[in-house]
Design an enzyme around this catalytic site. Structure first.
Site: not given
Length: 575
Positions: A141, A135, A138
């Site tokens: 994070h 992924k 994000h």
């Protein structure tokens, strides 16, 4: 510096009270500077003195204590405030001591203070960032990454050996979904062109399909089971996605100035998770819930009112099982003095359960484990709308700063405007994040964060660059001696007294692991530096005056740069 003056005050007070100076030093505090009024340098609140010598009549006792103290070559004046005794330091001595100490200590200024003498300086493990592989990084994070980096920086600065750990989310049902979904929606060409973007698109599609189609959900579970059983094809796909992910994350970490000593992940502990289940079983603390899950009962009554699920009904491990295995492995491998997990507050219950189970298992190191939790960022948008990915935020910050630099009349030409804009943008993000309590959610506002005035990261960078530019006039910086009579301006004394407080701020920041104290201190230093810059001319001054003033400005720059680096900001010399 401050510890020398605290000791001189403590020795005076100890003669009256009959207490060792070491007992008094932690209770002697540098007074916070108010730009518009002069005040003493240190204070001792009488009701804080150990041993209970004083009752509630603080003011009377303060006056009694003050009357028994006398000034000397260090302490020029003794007075009283509300419930406290105050001390002023000989001005020439104050000036010479602080400037020489900063000049000698450089990046270690304040870190060897007596206030920090009892600070444990063992091995600290800091686990932070920890994105889920396959992924894109994000934006959620961001906080874990910069907070964890700050904590690691701070611990290192006070003398701890630090291991920076990135514990990747590279296992579990989410990966089962992706593994099953790639055969259905994956494209090799898109994967090569933009790995994480494509894997994210696949994940979104397969997740939506799995909500409606039980067969797809079952395929994901089957893939995960094959992976746990070591099926070569499943492992090959997992390894490829993991390697691509780490490669992409490294680019974002480089932009943030963040690095890790160790990458691990849930996958490292799949086999050891089974050993944990056997250990829990041997301790006879496992129970089966109504839906067939294996749990640890954490309730005091033994009625499963509070429990933690450690194994699914199909026998596969869970996040907490692998976290238990990771924690025990680190305890055995490193025998650390402390381990700090940096995650958002939604994981508070997870870590409470983790620590409780470790305690039940008799793991003594659990008392040295800590969860530093934080709130969420709200309202982070680019000009195109809401953002999900951190790269988009960094790009937006750089783009906006480039535009601001182009529109500013005071901006100087730099060799790499994009790099300057990047460092300014990251400073803005970090300071905006660190200004308040970590546990609070906060609303991000671009215009506020990127201002060059006010309490912003851009203001800190601007102040540092301005000081560095001023120091280009310094022709005799090797000469350590200076005339303190050249530094008698009120703005000098205000700034010196603020520099006195640096070790106290580090001590408080370290104790609470809250960067806001350091941010507030650096903002105060920046504003004092700018006031001094207006009143202390260098160009029109005699060589002796210019030298003394430049030594003073360099001391500000050193401490400002030290604090900025602790926060994770790279100070700019030109902007």
């Amino acid at each position: 510096m401050a510890c020398m003056f605290r000791r001189a005050i403590a020795e005076q007070v100890s003669q009256v009270l009959g207490l060792p100076p070491e007992k008094l030093i932690p209770h002697i505090h540098a007074i916070q500077v108010h730009r518009k009024q002069d005040s003493p340098d240190f204070q001792l609140y009488v009701n804080s003195v150990p041993g209970g010598q004083f009752n509630a009549a603080c003011q009377t006792n303060a006056q009694k204590l003050a009357s028994k103290l006398t000034g000397n070559s260090v302490i020029s004046q003794i007075g009283t405030g509300r419930g406290c005794v105050t001390f002023s330091i000989n001005r020439d001595l104050l000036t010479k001591t602080i400037l020489r100490k900063i000049n000698q200590d450089g990046s270690s200024y304040g870190m060897n203070s007596e206030l920090l003498s009892n600070t444990p300086r063992g091995l600290t493990l800091v686990e932070y960032s920890s994105p889920n592989i396959a992924k894109k990084f994000h934006v959620g994070h961001l906080r874990s990454t910069i907070i964890g980096n700050f904590i690691a920086n701070l611990k290192e600065a006070v003398g701890c050996k630090v291991i920076r750990m990135n514990y990747l989310g590279d296992w579990g049902f989410q990966f089962g979904l992706l593994g099953a979904g790639f055969s259905k929606y994956g494209c090799e060409e898109k994967l090569r062109a933009n790995p994480l973007q494509h894997l994210f698109e696949v994940y979104v599609k397969v997740s939506a399909t799995a909500e409606k189609d039980e067969d797809v959900k079952q395929s994901a579970q089957d893939f995960m089971q094959r992976l746990e059983n070591g099926h070569p094809q499943a492992l090959s796909l997992w390894t490829r996605f993991r390697d691509l992910s780490i490669e992409e994350y490294a680019k974002v970490y480089k932009r943030l100035g963040v690095q890790f000593d160790e990458y691990s992940g849930e996958s490292f502990y799949t086999e050891k998770a089974q050993d944990i289940l056997k250990l829990l079983k041997s301790k006879e603390i496992l129970k089966t819930s109504g839906d067939g899950k294996i749990v640890v009962d954490l309730s005091e009554q033994g009625d499963l009112s509070t429990y933690s699920t450690v194994m699914r009904s199909d026998g596969t491990s869970l996040y907490i099982t692998r976290d238990l295995a990771a924690a025990i492995d680190r305890m055995e491998k490193y025998s650390f003095d402390e381990m700090i997990y940096v995650t958002d507050k939604s994981q508070e219950t997870h870590f409470e359960h983790l620590f409780k189970i470790l305690e039940i298992l008799g793991k003594e190191h659990v008392s040295n484990c800590q969860h530093v939790k934080f709130g969420r960022i709200q309202g982070m948008q680019t000009r195109r709308g809401d953002v999900i990915f951190l790269e988009d935020v960094l790009d937006e910050a750089r783009s906006r700063m480039l535009q601001n630099m182009a529109n500013s009349e005071t901006s100087k030409t730099t060799e790499d405007p994009a790099d300057t804009a990047e460092k300014l943008g990251i400073a803005a993000l970090i300071v905006q994040d660190f200004k308040g309590p970590l546990l609070s959610d906060y609303k991000f506002q671009w215009d506020q964060a990127l201002q060059s005035s006010g309490d912003t990261g851009v203001f800190l960078q601007y102040t540092h660059a301005r000081l560095q530019s001023l120091l280009n006039l310094w022709e005799t910086r090797e000469k350590e001696e200076f005339d303190a009579n050249c530094l008698q301006d009120p703005s000098v004394y205000s700034t010196l007294r603020h520099l006195l407080r640096y070790d106290e701020v580090i001590h408080k920041t370290l104790k609470e692991l809250q960067p806001r104290y350091l941010v507030s201190y650096l903002m105060g230093l920046g504003h004092l530096a700018n006031l001094a810059h207006h009143s202390l001319r260098v160009k029109e001054s005699s060589p002796d005056v210019a030298h003394a003033r430049l030594l003073f400005f360099n001391s500000i720059r050193v401490v400002l740069a030290n604090g900025m680096r602790l926060l994770g900001i790279t100070p700019l010399d030109k902007m």
